[in-house]
Motif scaffolding. Structure first.
Motif, PDB file in Angstrom:
ATOM      1  N   GLY A 163       6.295  -0.587  21.642  1.00  0.00           N
ATOM      2  CA  GLY A 163       5.594  -0.200  20.423  1.00  0.00           C
ATOM      3  C   GLY A 163       4.614  -1.256  19.952  1.00  0.00           C
ATOM      4  N   GLY A 164       3.746  -0.862  19.032  1.00  0.00           N
ATOM      5  CA  GLY A 164       2.748  -1.765  18.499  1.00  0.00           C
ATOM      6  C   GLY A 164       1.416  -1.630  19.204  1.00  0.00           C
ATOM      7  N   LEU A 165       0.516  -2.556  18.889  1.00  0.00           N
ATOM      8  CA  LEU A 165      -0.849  -2.519  19.396  1.00  0.00           C
ATOM      9  C   LEU A 165      -1.235  -3.868  19.995  1.00  0.00           C
ATOM     10  CD1 LEU A 165      -2.605  -0.813  16.333  1.00  0.00           C
ATOM     11  CD2 LEU A 165      -1.920   0.297  18.466  1.00  0.00           C
ATOM     12  N   VAL A 166      -2.056  -3.809  21.027  1.00  0.00           N
ATOM     13  CA  VAL A 166      -2.688  -5.001  21.580  1.00  0.00           C
ATOM     14  C   VAL A 166      -4.078  -5.120  20.960  1.00  0.00           C
ATOM     15  CG1 VAL A 166      -3.466  -6.163  23.677  1.00  0.00           C
ATOM     16  CG2 VAL A 166      -1.463  -4.675  23.749  1.00  0.00           C
ATOM     17  N   VAL A 167      -4.450  -6.321  20.522  1.00  0.00           N
ATOM     18  CA  VAL A 167      -5.788  -6.598  19.999  1.00  0.00           C
ATOM     19  C   VAL A 167      -6.526  -7.458  21.017  1.00  0.00           C
ATOM     20  CG1 VAL A 167      -7.145  -7.589  18.122  1.00  0.00           C
ATOM     21  CG2 VAL A 167      -4.923  -6.557  17.634  1.00  0.00           C
ATOM     22  N   ALA A 168      -7.744  -7.067  21.348  1.00  0.00           N
ATOM     23  CA  ALA A 168      -8.549  -7.849  22.287  1.00  0.00           C
ATOM     24  C   ALA A 168      -9.967  -7.956  21.765  1.00  0.00           C
ATOM     25  CB  ALA A 168      -8.541  -7.214  23.675  1.00  0.00           C
ATOM     26  N   ALA A 205       2.475  -2.925  14.020  1.00  0.00           N
ATOM     27  CA  ALA A 205       1.341  -2.054  13.687  1.00  0.00           C
ATOM     28  C   ALA A 205       1.534  -0.664  14.281  1.00  0.00           C
ATOM     29  CB  ALA A 205       0.040  -2.663  14.187  1.00  0.00           C
ATOM     30  N   SER A 206       1.137   0.363  13.521  1.00  0.00           N
ATOM     31  CA  SER A 206       1.248   1.740  13.998  1.00  0.00           C
ATOM     32  C   SER A 206      -0.102   2.387  14.264  1.00  0.00           C
ATOM     33  CB  SER A 206       2.019   2.584  12.978  1.00  0.00           C
ATOM     34  OG  SER A 206       1.324   2.639  11.742  1.00  0.00           O
ATOM     35  N   GLY A 207      -1.199   1.798  13.758  1.00  0.00           N
ATOM     36  CA  GLY A 207      -2.525   2.369  13.994  1.00  0.00           C
ATOM     37  C   GLY A 207      -3.355   2.384  12.731  1.00  0.00           C
ATOM     38  N   ASN A 208      -4.379   3.276  12.688  1.00  0.00           N
ATOM     39  CA  ASN A 208      -5.284   3.414  11.548  1.00  0.00           C
ATOM     40  C   ASN A 208      -5.904   2.061  11.207  1.00  0.00           C
ATOM     41  OD1 ASN A 208      -6.686   4.726   9.535  1.00  0.00           O
ATOM     42  ND2 ASN A 208      -5.037   4.550   8.042  1.00  0.00           N
ATOM     43  N   CYS A 209      -6.555   1.447  12.190  1.00  0.00           N
ATOM     44  CA  CYS A 209      -7.064   0.074  12.048  1.00  0.00           C
ATOM     45  C   CYS A 209      -8.543   0.059  11.659  1.00  0.00           C
ATOM     46  CB  CYS A 209      -6.890  -0.688  13.361  1.00  0.00           C
ATOM     47  SG  CYS A 209      -5.182  -0.859  13.907  1.00  0.00           S
ATOM     48  N   ALA A 215       0.856  -1.191   0.000  1.00  0.00           N
ATOM     49  CA  ALA A 215       0.000   0.000   0.000  1.00  0.00           C
ATOM     50  C   ALA A 215       0.883   1.228   0.000  1.00  0.00           C
ATOM     51  CB  ALA A 215      -0.933   0.012   1.203  1.00  0.00           C
ATOM     52  N   ARG A 216       0.396   2.293  -0.633  1.00  0.00           N
ATOM     53  CA  ARG A 216       1.128   3.555  -0.667  1.00  0.00           C
ATOM     54  C   ARG A 216       0.479   4.548   0.289  1.00  0.00           C
ATOM     55  NH1 ARG A 216       0.862   2.167  -6.084  1.00  0.00           N
ATOM     56  NH2 ARG A 216      -0.843   3.613  -6.483  1.00  0.00           N
ATOM     57  N   LEU A 217       1.120   5.687   0.436  1.00  0.00           N
ATOM     58  CA  LEU A 217       0.596   6.739   1.296  1.00  0.00           C
ATOM     59  C   LEU A 217      -0.795   7.141   0.820  1.00  0.00           C
ATOM     60  CD1 LEU A 217       1.308   8.669   3.651  1.00  0.00           C
ATOM     61  CD2 LEU A 217       2.078  10.306   1.921  1.00  0.00           C
ATOM     62  N   GLY A 218      -1.719   7.241   1.746  1.00  0.00           N
ATOM     63  CA  GLY A 218      -3.085   7.633   1.413  1.00  0.00           C
ATOM     64  C   GLY A 218      -4.009   6.477   1.124  1.00  0.00           C
ATOM     65  N   ALA A 219      -3.509   5.243   1.223  1.00  0.00           N
ATOM     66  CA  ALA A 219      -4.345   4.072   0.933  1.00  0.00           C
ATOM     67  C   ALA A 219      -5.370   3.848   2.046  1.00  0.00           C
ATOM     68  CB  ALA A 219      -3.479   2.832   0.766  1.00  0.00           C
ATOM     69  N   GLU A 220      -6.546   3.368   1.676  1.00  0.00           N
ATOM     70  CA  GLU A 220      -7.589   2.961   2.618  1.00  0.00           C
ATOM     71  C   GLU A 220      -7.873   1.478   2.391  1.00  0.00           C
ATOM     72  OE1 GLU A 220      -8.862   4.789   4.906  1.00  0.00           O
ATOM     73  OE2 GLU A 220      -8.737   6.885   4.294  1.00  0.00           O
ATOM     74  N   ALA A 221      -8.084   0.743   3.482  1.00  0.00           N
ATOM     75  CA  ALA A 221      -8.331  -0.695   3.385  1.00  0.00           C
ATOM     76  C   ALA A 221      -9.690  -1.020   3.971  1.00  0.00           C
ATOM     77  CB  ALA A 221      -7.244  -1.468   4.113  1.00  0.00           C
ATOM     78  N   PHE A 222     -10.441  -1.928   3.300  1.00  0.00           N
ATOM     79  CA  PHE A 222     -11.785  -2.291   3.725  1.00  0.00           C
ATOM     80  C   PHE A 222     -11.936  -3.811   3.711  1.00  0.00           C
ATOM     81  CE2 PHE A 222     -11.953   1.812   1.591  1.00  0.00           C
ATOM     82  CZ  PHE A 222     -12.607   2.600   2.520  1.00  0.00           C
ATOM     83  N   PRO A 223     -11.853  -4.472   4.875  1.00  0.00           N
ATOM     84  CA  PRO A 223     -12.174  -5.905   4.904  1.00  0.00           C
ATOM     85  C   PRO A 223     -13.675  -6.097   4.807  1.00  0.00           C
ATOM     86  CG  PRO A 223     -11.639  -5.121   7.112  1.00  0.00           C
ATOM     87  CD  PRO A 223     -11.430  -3.958   6.197  1.00  0.00           C
ATOM     88  N   HIS A 224     -14.096  -7.045   4.002  1.00  0.00           N
ATOM     89  CA  HIS A 224     -15.527  -7.293   3.837  1.00  0.00           C
ATOM     90  C   HIS A 224     -15.706  -8.733   3.375  1.00  0.00           C
ATOM     91  CE1 HIS A 224     -19.696  -5.804   3.377  1.00  0.00           C
ATOM     92  NE2 HIS A 224     -19.770  -6.756   2.460  1.00  0.00           N
ATOM     93  N   CYS A 281      -4.426  -3.032   9.855  1.00  0.00           N
ATOM     94  CA  CYS A 281      -3.785  -1.848  10.432  1.00  0.00           C
ATOM     95  C   CYS A 281      -2.626  -1.408   9.533  1.00  0.00           C
ATOM     96  CB  CYS A 281      -3.248  -2.107  11.834  1.00  0.00           C
ATOM     97  SG  CYS A 281      -4.479  -2.613  13.061  1.00  0.00           S
ATOM     98  N   ARG A 282      -2.313  -0.127   9.598  1.00  0.00           N
ATOM     99  CA  ARG A 282      -1.115   0.378   8.937  1.00  0.00           C
ATOM    100  C   ARG A 282       0.113  -0.103   9.702  1.00  0.00           C
ATOM    101  NH1 ARG A 282      -0.350   2.602   3.996  1.00  0.00           N
ATOM    102  NH2 ARG A 282      -2.253   3.812   4.300  1.00  0.00           N
ATOM    103  N   LEU A 283       1.134  -0.520   8.972  1.00  0.00           N
ATOM    104  CA  LEU A 283       2.395  -0.930   9.568  1.00  0.00           C
ATOM    105  C   LEU A 283       3.380   0.227   9.604  1.00  0.00           C
ATOM    106  CD1 LEU A 283       2.863  -4.398   7.802  1.00  0.00           C
ATOM    107  CD2 LEU A 283       1.767  -3.908  10.000  1.00  0.00           C
ATOM    108  N   ARG A 284       4.412   0.081  10.395  1.00  0.00           N
ATOM    109  CA  ARG A 284       5.442   1.120  10.457  1.00  0.00           C
ATOM    110  C   ARG A 284       6.141   1.291   9.121  1.00  0.00           C
ATOM    111  NH1 ARG A 284       8.324  -0.583  16.207  1.00  0.00           N
ATOM    112  NH2 ARG A 284       6.470  -0.265  17.510  1.00  0.00           N
ATOM    113  N   THR A 285       6.176   0.253   8.320  1.00  0.00           N
ATOM    114  CA  THR A 285       6.804   0.320   6.997  1.00  0.00           C
ATOM    115  C   THR A 285       5.931   1.042   5.975  1.00  0.00           C
ATOM    116  OG1 THR A 285       5.835  -1.812   6.410  1.00  0.00           O
ATOM    117  CG2 THR A 285       8.034  -1.840   7.415  1.00  0.00           C
ATOM    118  N   GLY A 286       4.667   1.320   6.338  1.00  0.00           N
ATOM    119  CA  GLY A 286       3.735   1.960   5.412  1.00  0.00           C
ATOM    120  C   GLY A 286       2.807   0.984   4.732  1.00  0.00           C
TER     121      GLY A 286
END
Length: 428
Positions: free
Chosen positions: A378-383, A401-405, A59-68, A414-419
């Motif tokens: 760093g990172g995120l906990v998922v519960a 993971a960096s956020g934007n989940c 994914a590049r900068l500005g990408a949006e992801a939609f699981p469905h 989620c967005r990764l630190r690598t982008g």
């Protein structure tokens, strides 16, 4: 495909870290609970996830992801194209960990010209529907062929598709709009009726649209059939004189009058008055399980939908987000952001304090998945919130993971630190 090695999953320490800034709300055609992203919960006991599936999607900068469903749709600015051109890619979500390294291949990719932000995905018979915001209007819906990605049609408004195959499109605005039934394959309008500026409300049962309710600030209220648009009931309830607004819940039309602290209930079948209740500081009314919840200030009142009688008061809570059996998931302000608690539906008694998390958008009856920053490293906990048991069970620690989940059903993206985008599946 690349598999993210997240290491061993452990219980998080008891002290909390400040919650992350919540992602932008993933809107809903009905403008309901899918727009709420509150911060919740402390971690209860954790156990390693035995069947986790993880992969990385480019994914590049500005990408949006939609699981469905069993797909992941990625929307991002198209390279080498004028501004406003996006590339949409569809990926199959694997049921097990990929055996080969490297990025996954998309099922299809297509390019579209679309001014605005993609914010929601639905599916219809053979189509995938993307909702796009607009700067000056309600935005538009673009329908792509689910098998090839080819654009089938596009038109203004927000979609709502139900399991019976009905597709409703709604537009609005200061002068009102329309609600229309649309053929999912062609976009052809089957029927259309005008709506007031307050728009239309759909009543649902099992995901199926049962009624369309039009409740203007002044004038008559209308109840229409969603399959034909035909008028079923109509009445002038004097909403303009009431200085209030109308809400639909539990097969009732509720007229809420904050200045007077009064809620009046009318049955949707016939629009006859059922009851009236005095609720000081009332701001709104919504369903909370078998009850009605009327928030106002830093509290809410639970009402009996049959009689309007007050059952109990939640003194520390803003309101209720979800119901599981005889337990309610309630939200309240906390020192590190909004907190969640579990209440007994019969009495309002608090049975658990879940702490502070970021609740990811969900659909009715789906799993309630949450994230929060790890305390260290760093990172995120998922519960996953188990409202009936009054606990938050840790599913994973996402170190990269960096956020934007976002989430849907058993999938978290989620967005990764690598982008890039990290995708994790947690079969139930």
């Amino acid at each position: 495909m690349t598999v993210i090695d997240l290491g061993e999953v452990r219980d998080e320490p008891e002290r909390e870290a400040p919650p992350p800034r919540p992602p932008r709300a993933v809107g809903s055609p009905l403008r309901v609970a899918l727009a709420l992203a509150f911060l919740l919960a402390t971690v209860a006991a954790a156990a390693p996830v035995s069947a986790r599936v993880a992969l990385v999607v480019p994914a590049r900068l500005g990408a949006e992801a939609f699981p469905h469903g069993d797909r992941l749709y990625v929307v991002e600015p198209a390279e080498g194209e004028p501004q406003g051109t996006v590339e949409v890619r569809a990926y199959a979500l694997p049921e097990r960990a990929p055996a080969e390294a490297g990025p996954p291949d998309p099922l299809w990719r297509t390019r579209l010209v679309a001014a605005g932000r993609f914010w929601h995905v639905q599916t219809g018979p053979g189509t995938v529907l993307f909702s796009i915001t607009g700067d000056q209007d309600d935005g538009q819906t673009v329908a792509l062929d689910d098998g090839t990605g080819r654009e089938r049609w596009r038109q203004p408004g927000h979609p709502w598709s139900d399991p019976t195959g009905i597709l409703l499109m709604q537009t609005g605005g200061a002068q009102g709009g329309t609600v229309r039934s649309v053929d999912p394959a062609s976009g052809r309008a089957l029927w259309s009726v005008p709506t007031p500026p307050e728009a239309a409300t759909y009543t649902l049962r099992g995901g199926r649209v049962e009624r369309i309710v039009l409740a203007p600030a002044t004038g008559r209220v209308e109840v229409r059939d969603p399959r034909s648009g035909a008028l079923v009931h109509a009445a002038d309830l004097g909403l303009g004189e009431a200085s209030g607004h109308a809400v639909v819940a539990h097969d009732l039309l509720l007229v809420v009058r904050p200045p007077q602290g009064v809620v009046t209930a009318y049955g949707l079948d016939g629009l006859r008055r059922r009851w009236e209740a005095r609720v000081p500081m009332v701001e709104h009314v919504n369903e909370c399980g078998e009850l009605l919840c009327a928030p106002g200030g830093n509290r809410f009142v639970a009402l009996d939908p049959a009689t309007g009688a007050q059952r109990w008061t939640g003194e520390r809570w803003f309101g209720v987000l979800a119901t599981r059996g005889d337990r309610l998931l309630a939200v309240a302000p906390g020192p590190l952001g909004d907190r969640l608690g579990v209440l007994d539906a019969a009495t309002g008694r608090q049975v658990a304090d879940l702490g502070s998390w970021q609740l990811l958008p969900w659909y009715p009856d789906e799993r309630l998945l949450t994230v929060r920053p790890t305390v260290a490293g760093g990172g995120l906990v998922v519960a996953e919130l188990d409202v009936a048991a009054g606990r938050a069970g840790v599913l994973d620690v996402l170190r990269e993971a960096s956020g934007n989940c976002r989430s849907r059903a058993d999938t978290v993206v989620c967005r990764l630190r690598t982008g890039e985008l990290g995708v994790w599946r947690y079969p139930g």
